[in-house]
Design a protein around this motif. Structure first.
Motif, PDB file in Angstrom:
ATOM      1  N   GLU A  55      40.550  10.378  58.394  1.00 30.71           N
ATOM      2  CA  GLU A  55      39.722   9.318  57.760  1.00 30.71           C
ATOM      3  C   GLU A  55      40.353   7.938  57.980  1.00 30.71           C
ATOM      4  OE1 GLU A  55      39.544  10.900  53.833  1.00 30.71           O
ATOM      5  OE2 GLU A  55      37.713  12.072  54.249  1.00 30.71           O
ATOM      6  N   THR A  56      41.650   7.883  57.845  1.00 29.23           N
ATOM      7  CA  THR A  56      42.351   6.589  58.017  1.00 29.23           C
ATOM      8  C   THR A  56      42.167   6.052  59.441  1.00 29.23           C
ATOM      9  OG1 THR A  56      44.007   7.274  56.417  1.00 29.23           O
ATOM     10  CG2 THR A  56      44.611   5.464  57.878  1.00 29.23           C
TER      11      THR A  56
ATOM     12  N   ASN B  71      44.151  18.867  53.920  1.00 31.36           N
ATOM     13  CA  ASN B  71      43.904  17.557  53.307  1.00 31.36           C
ATOM     14  C   ASN B  71      44.765  16.465  53.943  1.00 31.36           C
ATOM     15  OD1 ASN B  71      41.931  18.506  51.621  1.00 31.36           O
ATOM     16  ND2 ASN B  71      43.352  18.983  49.951  1.00 31.36           N
ATOM     17  N   PHE B  72      45.972  16.832  54.336  1.00 32.64           N
ATOM     18  CA  PHE B  72      46.871  15.898  55.033  1.00 32.64           C
ATOM     19  C   PHE B  72      46.202  15.440  56.338  1.00 32.64           C
ATOM     20  CE2 PHE B  72      50.494  15.361  58.057  1.00 32.64           C
ATOM     21  CZ  PHE B  72      51.263  14.445  57.367  1.00 32.64           C
TER      22      PHE B  72
ATOM     23  N   ASN C 110      52.398   7.858  56.454  1.00 28.47           N
ATOM     24  CA  ASN C 110      52.718   8.375  55.117  1.00 28.47           C
ATOM     25  C   ASN C 110      54.134   8.935  55.129  1.00 28.47           C
ATOM     26  OD1 ASN C 110      52.542  10.999  56.286  1.00 28.47           O
ATOM     27  ND2 ASN C 110      50.310  10.865  56.102  1.00 28.47           N
TER      28      ASN C 110
ATOM     29  N   ALA D 164      37.324  15.278  59.351  1.00 33.09           N
ATOM     30  CA  ALA D 164      37.059  13.876  59.010  1.00 33.09           C
ATOM     31  C   ALA D 164      36.422  13.120  60.166  1.00 33.09           C
ATOM     32  CB  ALA D 164      38.368  13.192  58.620  1.00 33.09           C
TER      33      ALA D 164
ATOM     34  N   LYS E 156      42.976  15.702  57.055  1.00 37.08           N
ATOM     35  CA  LYS E 156      41.707  15.021  56.739  1.00 37.08           C
ATOM     36  C   LYS E 156      41.955  13.560  56.382  1.00 37.08           C
ATOM     37  CE  LYS E 156      37.682  15.523  53.771  1.00 37.08           C
ATOM     38  NZ  LYS E 156      37.151  16.171  52.587  1.00 37.08           N
ATOM     39  N   SER E 157      42.992  13.335  55.592  1.00 37.10           N
ATOM     40  CA  SER E 157      43.308  11.962  55.185  1.00 37.10           C
ATOM     41  C   SER E 157      43.683  11.110  56.398  1.00 37.10           C
ATOM     42  CB  SER E 157      44.466  12.017  54.177  1.00 37.10           C
ATOM     43  OG  SER E 157      45.039  10.748  54.038  1.00 37.10           O
TER      44      SER E 157
END
Ligand code: FEO
Length: 397
Positions: A393-394, A386-387, A367, A277, A389-390
């Motif tokens: 991105e955040t 994905n964890f 999260n 990301a 990547k998220s």
């Protein structure tokens, strides 16, 4: 080894090349340290601080070569911790009536350590001690890093004797900031700040403002550990101002421990996800069971987010990570984000336990965390990616 900082100001401390642990085993000192003491000669002669007690005898014997001890008119004890006051008992046996200038807490703490009723002269911020053509001006610095801590400022030479403040655990015979390796110098300075001064950042900010507002020139800063700041001495003051203000670089640090490699695989995959990301971010991983605790804390200090992982063991987390949290919670980091992850086999409490500890330490949770059962399968690996990547991105800046 003694040397002259100026013709009338001599360094009379001790370089401790062998030191590898400080504060008991709490703080690693990969590069040794020094206990800096200073002798200022004017019409009166002043000794500023001493050294750690294992070096008492050496210190006093070397001091005698510098000056007959009965010619020392005043002693300044900027801080009662034994790495700076440890030679006082041996020294005071030789010159028992010499006044010791310190804060009110300094007098209490020195009595608490040594049970001696020495000739304490309690001073407050702004008090002056005239030593001939110069004054020493005292500046209380409570909680930097003990309640008794104090700086003093020497007029005419414009030198700030800052005790632990602006210090570094760095042994070097070069003794000046412009002569040593800059990477090593700032690594030790930031490690000191991160591990010792972080909880007192509000006081650091206030004290620096107070000193800057005095509007006095500072030609040199002489701390009681490490090298003397003589080239652009205010650079370390400016750096402290930044460190004291919820400091963070563009870095995410993953701290974890692992039992059968599952949590390690999660950590490494999460790291890949973050970098997918945001390729410009620095991502560092530490297995805390094999890493130096103080170095890891320094990396946490530098990070804008911390991801912490452990498998579940006995409904809790591995003791290496639990032990690290004990210290991290006390350091009260500000403005950092965090998340938890971990593998489990049956009950799976670790993510909740870690999340609670992160919140207790003042971290803002990104999260609810990620837990994966047993050795991560392809779906779990994708979840980890994905964890990461998220989160990448955040937190992208
Ligand atoms: Fe270097 Fe707080 O003693």
């Amino acid at each position: 080894m003694h040397f002259a900082i100026k013709k009338h100001i001599h360094w009379v401390g001790k370089i401790d090349w062998e030191l590898r642990h400080f504060h008991g085993q709490e703080y690693t000192t990969h590069r040794g340290s020094s206990y800096n003491a200073y002798l200022v000669k004017d019409e009166k002669t002043v000794l500023i601080d001493t050294v750690w007690f294992p070096f008492s005898h050496e210190f006093v014997e070397n001091l005698k070569k510098e000056i007959p001890l009965d010619q020392i008119d005043y002693i300044i004890a900027n801080h009662a911790e034994p790495d700076h006051s440890g030679a006082l008992p041996e020294l005071m046996q030789c010159i028992p009536d010499t006044p010791i200038y310190c804060t009110a807490n300094g007098a209490k703490f020195l009595k608490g350590h040594y049970h001696q009723d020495w000739n304490f002269q309690v001073v407050k911020t702004g008090d002056k001690l005239n030593i001939g053509t110069r004054d020493l001006i005292f500046i209380e610095a409570p909680m930097l890093h003990w309640p008794d801590s104090m700086f003093c400022y020497l007029t005419e030479d414009n030198i700030l004797f800052s005790n632990d403040g602006f210090g570094q655990h760095l042994a070097s015979e070069l003794m000046y900031n412009d002569l040593v390796d800059q990477g090593e110098l700032f690594q030790e300075a930031i490690k000191y700040y991160a591990n010792i001064l972080t909880p007192f950042s509000a006081q650091v900010t206030r004290k620096i403002k107070e000193v800057v507002d005095l509007n006095v020139p500072v030609n040199m800063i002489c701390p009681s550990h490490g090298v003397i700041w003589r080239k652009d001495p205010m650079q370390i003051v400016d750096t402290y101002v930044k460190w004291a203000d919820a400091y963070a670089e563009n870095q995410i640090t993953l701290i974890y421990d692992t039992m059968w490699e599952s949590t390690r695989k999660m950590a490494e995959t999460i790291a890949k996800g973050i970098l997918s990301a945001d390729s410009s971010i620095t991502v560092k991983l530490f297995n805390v069971s094999t890493s130096d605790k103080n170095d890891v804390i320094t990396e946490i200090f530098k990070s804008k987010a911390v991801l912490a992982g452990s498998p579940t063991v006995n409904k809790g987390i591995l003791s290496s990570l639990a032990g690290l949290f004990e210290e991290v919670i006390g350091l009260r980091f500000k403005g950092k984000k965090a998340a938890a992850f971990g593998s489990y086999g049956w009950s799976g409490e670790s993510v909740k336990v870690i999340s609670d500890k992160l919140e207790q330490g003042g971290f803002e949770l990104l999260n609810e965390g990620l837990r994966e059962k047993w050795n991560p399968n392809s779906q779990a690996v994708e979840n980890c990616f994905n964890f990461g990547k998220s989160i990448g991105e955040t937190l992208k800046s």
